[in-house]
Write an enzyme that holds these catalytic residues in place. Structure first.
Site, PDB file in Angstrom:
ATOM      1  CB  SER A  18      -0.952  -0.056   1.185  1.00 36.85           C
ATOM      2  OG  SER A  18      -1.900   0.957   1.096  1.00 36.85           O
TER       3      SER A  18
ATOM      4  CB  THR B 171       1.658  -0.240   8.037  1.00 41.60           C
ATOM      5  OG1 THR B 171       1.777   1.151   8.305  1.00 41.60           O
ATOM      6  CG2 THR B 171       0.213  -0.656   8.084  1.00 41.60           C
TER       7      THR B 171
ATOM      8  NE  ARG C  24       1.380   5.384  11.327  1.00 34.82           N
ATOM      9  CZ  ARG C  24       2.212   5.371  10.292  1.00 34.82           C
ATOM     10  NH1 ARG C  24       3.012   6.384  10.067  1.00 34.82           N
ATOM     11  NH2 ARG C  24       2.254   4.338   9.466  1.00 34.82           N
TER      12      ARG C  24
ATOM     13  CB  ALA D 152      -7.704  11.703   9.559  1.00 35.26           C
TER      14      ALA D 152
HETATM   15  C1  G16 Z   1      -3.307   0.603   6.482  1.00 31.28           C
HETATM   16  C2  G16 Z   1      -4.649   0.364   7.123  1.00 31.28           C
HETATM   17  C3  G16 Z   1      -5.246   1.668   7.571  1.00 31.28           C
HETATM   18  C4  G16 Z   1      -4.271   2.394   8.495  1.00 31.28           C
HETATM   19  C5  G16 Z   1      -2.902   2.531   7.822  1.00 31.28           C
HETATM   20  C6  G16 Z   1      -1.839   3.075   8.744  1.00 31.28           C
HETATM   21  O1  G16 Z   1      -3.496   1.400   5.348  1.00 31.28           O
HETATM   22  O2  G16 Z   1      -5.494  -0.301   6.217  1.00 31.28           O
HETATM   23  O3  G16 Z   1      -6.459   1.403   8.217  1.00 31.28           O
HETATM   24  O4  G16 Z   1      -4.738   3.646   8.829  1.00 31.28           O
HETATM   25  O5  G16 Z   1      -2.462   1.270   7.392  1.00 31.28           O
HETATM   26  O6  G16 Z   1      -1.715   2.219   9.840  1.00 31.28           O
HETATM   27  P1  G16 Z   1      -0.588   2.389  10.935  1.00 31.28           P
HETATM   28  O7  G16 Z   1      -0.724   3.778  11.458  1.00 31.28           O
HETATM   29  O8  G16 Z   1      -0.877   1.335  11.949  1.00 31.28           O
HETATM   30  O9  G16 Z   1       0.743   2.216  10.244  1.00 31.28           O
HETATM   31  P2  G16 Z   1      -2.769   1.080   3.980  1.00 31.28           P
HETATM   32  O10 G16 Z   1      -3.388   2.020   3.007  1.00 31.28           O
HETATM   33  O11 G16 Z   1      -1.302   1.306   4.195  1.00 31.28           O
HETATM   34  O12 G16 Z   1      -3.087  -0.364   3.717  1.00 31.28           O
END
Ligand code: G16
Length: 543
Positions: free
Chosen positions: A64, A501, A506, A371
């Site tokens: 992503s 991720t 954060r 957001a």
């Molecule tokens: C993924 C999740 C989202 C989340 C984002 C960031 O998005 O599907 O719901 O907001 O990660 O998550 P974190 O703050 O835990 O790193 P994506 O678009 O990267 O698949």
């Protein structure tokens, strides 16, 4: 279960001893070079989940918004939703099992989940445009084949397209046809129906510039362009022909840095938007006549959509519950506007669309958006049925027309997960129907100045949170420090949480002025650095 085949194949996708990972906010994510065994094993797990649910399961190879060198995998459950939390635990155990333990872990999962091994398994696979994705999706296929599962490889698709395919497969075509053409046809038909009314009022076509983050969204939008009506002219930028995936562009970059992406030329007042790398997030923006950049993020999108839906529900006379689900990142102004001006109930969930999706299921109409631009709308089966009935049989013209607009909106929305393409069409249709400019939409409320930062720590698991991630319970003293910092600033709010991720903590802060929000975010970052085992250099002030 043919353990010999599994062992034989697994040797070709052997796990480096000692390497461990966790099924995070949206699946596994790490450097692509460390993912071969995880992909193979997620192929195995998808087969078990398919046998247990007696349904098609999806496996999407993508990281992503992460940089090109990362990759990852998301598993998709039968109705197109994210994998059930109990199976996330199995996924982590399976990914971390050393080679000799693999058979035992697989047997344990089968036993705990009463997997019917006699049942056939069907898995659908998709991937994004990363260089590593092709090889890694082959590892998934090897995993599926090792357990005798059948599969269909959709190849290059956006994440939400694969979610859509899974739902179509398991509802036997009721949700739509399980092909990319089926997806384009369903969405474009609903979009055209929706804007019919608006188009007759408009002078010229609607123009929208789209930054596709150099990702899969560009490929799919180019395919879809032919299905879209003349009245919507899309201009695709960052299509992958030059730039690097997610580098200085894409929804995450625009949201976090609060500035336009590189590679998109923005004229005054021009409506623009950005997708992320796998096209499941979207944010809008424009430059005003003084050259100031305005961001319309997931909160603004949720506000626009929920206002539109509420107005229609009132017109239909239906008494259906409507709520908006946000996360701790939601701008305080958006929550206040929704609750106080719009009288829409707002709920807060933990980060991760899986959490928001679950909460939204508790309402007839649940609008959920993070957001960062990741979100969609869920309609309960009963609500959908009532609306469709009314659209067909209602005698009162005003009520019937409102129900018809709602019906087309339902068909335009990808209810399985946040979908940049679908969300974009919903937004464009609403703006056209309400005869709204992007400036009028923006003026619904004014965001509190805010700042997001990342802090590197040795082990981000030392931070634990509660109250939908709004308060830190570990390490000791951190929340007290944040409270003391927040107290000193007007309209301030701040929180920290470990990312699921990326290997970072954060930090979010908002305050009365940008200067104060930046200063608060920096001070909170320093608190994290000092109390939660900061790694590398001390965080620097925001410039
Ligand atoms: C993924 C999740 C989202 C989340 C984002 C960031 O998005 O599907 O719901 O907001 O990660 O998550 P974190 O703050 O835990 O790193 P994506 O678009 O990267 O698949």
């Amino acid at each position: 279960m043919d353990f010999d085949a599994v062992t034989k194949y697994s040797a070709l996708h052997a796990k480096p001893p000692g390497l461990s990972s966790q099924y995070g906010t949206a699946g596994f994510r790490t450097k692509a070079e460390n993912l071969n065994h995880t992909m193979f094993r997620m192929g195995l797990l998808a087969v078990l989940r398919s046998k247990q649910t007696k349904a098609t399961i999806g496996v999407m190879v993508t990281a992503s918004h992460n940089p090109e060198e990362d990759n990852g995998v998301k598993l998709i459950d039968p109705l197109g939703e994210m994998l059930a939390p109990s199976w996330e635990e199995h996924a982590t155990c399976l990914a971390n099992a050393e080679e000799p333990e693999l058979q035992t872990v697989l047997s344990d999962i089968c036993q705990k989940e009463a997997v019917d091994l006699q049942h056939n398994a069907f898995v659908v696979i998709g991937r994004d445009t990363r260089v590593s994705s092709k090889k890694l999706s082959q590892s998934v296929i090897d995993g599926v084949s090792a357990l005798g599962g059948r599969y269909h490889d959709y190849g290059l698709v956006t994440t939400p397209q694969l979610h859509y395919m899974v739902c179509c497969q398991n509802t036997h075509g009721n949700y739509g046809t399980a092909t990319v053409e089926g997806y384009y046809q369903k969405l474009s038909k609903a979009f055209m129906q929706l804007i019919k009314q608006a188009v007759s009022r408009k002078d010229g076509p609607m123009h929208l510039k789209i930054d596709c983050a150099n990702g899969i969204g560009a490929l799919k939008l180019k395919e879809m362009e032919h299905y879209l009506p003349e009245c919507l002219r899309i201009h695709i930028d960052n299509d992958g022909s030059k730039g690097k995936l997610n580098h200085l562009c894409g929804a995450d970059f625009v949201k976090v840095h609060q500035k336009p992406p590189v590679g998109l030329e923005m004229k005054t007042s021009e409506r623009c938007c950005s997708f992320d790398g796998d096209a499941d997030r979207i944010v809008y923006y424009y430059n005003d006549t003084t050259g100031r950049f305005h961001l319309l993020d997931g909160d603004k999108i949720a506000t626009l959509i929920s206002t539109f839906l509420k107005e229609l529900l009132v017109k239909t006379g239906q008494t259906l519950t409507l709520a908006v689900i946000q996360t701790a990142y939601a701008n305080g102004s958006s929550t206040r506007y929704l609750e106080e001006a719009m009288k829409v109930p707002v709920h807060c969930a933990k980060t991760g669309v899986k959490h928001l999706h679950h909460k939204a299921q508790g309402f007839d109409v649940g609008v959920y958006f993070e957001a960062n631009g990741h979100g969609t709308v869920l309609f309960s089966k009963a609500a959908e049925e009532k609306i469709r009935q009314q659209a067909e049989h209602e005698k009162d013209n005003i009520k019937r027309e409102a129900a018809k607009i709602l019906e087309n909106t339902i068909d335009l929305i990808n209810q399985t997960v946040g979908d940049a393409i679908s969300d974009m069409l919903v937004i464009e249709a609403i703006l056209a129907l309400k005869n709204f400019t992007v400036q009028q939409w923006d003026a619904m409320y004014t965001d509190l100045p805010n700042r997001q930062l990342k802090v590197k720590v040795a082990d981000r698991r030392v931070i634990d949170t509660t109250d939908a991630e709004r308060r830190a319970v570990k390490p000791p003293g951190l929340q007290e420090k944040i409270d003391a910092l927040v107290k000193k600033v007007k309209w301030a709010r701040a929180f920290v949480r470990p990312s699921g991720t990326e290997d970072v903590v954060r930090v979010y802060a908002e305050a009365d002025t940008q200067e104060n929000a930046d200063k608060l975010a920096h001070e909170v970052s320093l608190a994290v650095y000092h109390l939660a085992g900061g790694a590398g250099e001390e965080p620097k002030p925001v410039v």
